[in-house]
Design an enzyme around this catalytic site. Structure first.
Site, short mmCIF file in Angstrom:
data_model
loop_
_atom_site.label_atom_id
_atom_site.label_comp_id
_atom_site.label_asym_id
_atom_site.label_seq_id
_atom_site.Cartn_x
_atom_site.Cartn_y
_atom_site.Cartn_z
N TYR A 46 0.83 -1.21 0.00
CA TYR A 46 0.00 0.00 0.00
C TYR A 46 0.87 1.25 0.00
CZ TYR A 46 -4.14 -2.88 1.04
OH TYR A 46 -5.17 -3.81 1.00
N SER A 200 -13.96 -4.59 -0.43
CA SER A 200 -14.91 -3.91 -1.33
C SER A 200 -16.34 -4.36 -1.06
CB SER A 200 -14.54 -4.14 -2.80
OG SER A 200 -15.25 -3.28 -3.65
N PRO A 201 -16.79 -4.32 0.20
CA PRO A 201 -18.12 -4.84 0.54
C PRO A 201 -19.28 -4.01 -0.02
CG PRO A 201 -17.16 -3.73 2.43
CD PRO A 201 -16.08 -3.81 1.40
N PHE A 206 -21.67 2.70 -5.50
CA PHE A 206 -21.50 4.15 -5.46
C PHE A 206 -20.52 4.65 -6.52
CE2 PHE A 206 -22.72 3.12 -1.03
CZ PHE A 206 -23.82 3.95 -0.90
#
Length: 287
Positions: A46, A200-201, A206
């Site tokens: 990350y 990514s639940p 959106f």
């Protein structure tokens, strides 16, 4: 090894997203714990191998005791960036690399142990004996408490399961991507007592306009009024209802959204409402 019922994903905390200053990150850590979210999901890559260190500095400045929180991290992806002399993205699951990666994460996160270590993605060159050797070494040295995988199929998990070391699998799962509910993975995980985390639940609900999301939105809007909650809470509650006790990893950096996510734990969807959402996702009645 327990986690909070909602996990905070840190991928977008650093230079890959919000690019928080140290004090801003400290503030978000403290607010997350105050809400009840005590588990933080990392990966060595990350921020191009920078976010763990930023988080570690920020946590050091916080008022939170290390034994009150849980750190998850992942290793195995060799990423192309300024921090690594790689010419191609690849995976390395040699004993030496796994151990070295964990030791680097311990240094970056300024901690003596990792609560959960995940192999980030499966590699066609995985050697289960080498992976087991690394896991046993790290467990013996008390550098890692629990082990798991991320984005692995059941057969790939089985490849590593001979020593009963795999306790977790983190995979993509949402109302937009309900594949895991039908491909046998969750059934096997429940049967083998492997715990589930979902990245990514919220899916792409959106993020983009699609026929699928249009169908889902019609039902979600109705249920928001029925249950007096937000759209994101309906989407999370849908995942949370599964008997596999899936723990959502939410990527928001907003304390308000984190609180909404945590409150979704208490939302118990009616079984017919759950299937209305599934039907909207699939675009047809369940068989």
């Amino acid at each position: 090894m327990d986690t909070s019922k909602i996990i905070s994903g840190t991928m977008s905390w650093g230079v890959w997203g919000a690019n928080f200053k140290t004090t801003e990150m400290t503030d978000l850590i403290e607010k997350s714990v105050e809400i009840g979210i005590t588990t933080f999901d990392h990966a060595d890559i990350y921020g191009g191998y920078t976010t763990e260190a930023s988080f570690g500095e920020s946590f050091k400045l916080s008022s939170i005791s290390r034994n009150k929180v849980q750190f998850i991290t992942k290793c195995g992806i060799q990423y192309i960036c300024d921090k690594r002399p790689n010419i191609v993205k690849h995976y390395d699951y040699s004993t030496k690399y796994i151990v070295k990666s964990v030791e680097e994460s311990l240094k970056n996160l300024k901690t003596e142990f990792i609560d959960i270590l995940l192999l980030h993605r499966p590699s066609p060159l995985m050697n289960p004996d080498e992976i087991a050797e690394a896991f046993f070494k790290l467990k013996k040295e008390e550098k890692v408490k629990s082990f798991g995988v991320s984005n692995f199929t059941q057969s790939q998990i089985d490849l590593l399961s001979s020593e009963d070391l795999i306790k977790w699998n983190q995979f993509e799962c949402s109302l937009s991507r309900p594949d895991t509910f039908f491909n046998g993975l969750l059934d096997s995980m429940i049967n083998n007592k492997i715990k589930s985390m979902a990245w990514s639940p919220l899916g792409d609900y959106f993020k983009k306009t699609s026929k699928q999301n249009d169908r889902i939105k019609i039902i979600v809007t109705k249920l928001c009024k029925k249950y007096q909650v937000k759209e994101n809470q309906i989407l999370l509650a849908w995942i949370l209802k599964h008997p596999g006790n899936i723990i959502p990893v939410v990527g928001t950096t907003s304390p308000k959204r984190l609180k909404e996510s945590y409150d979704a734990v208490n939302l118990n969807l009616n079984i017919q409402d759950w299937f209305l959402l599934l039907e909207a996702s699939l675009g047809y009645k369940v068989p």
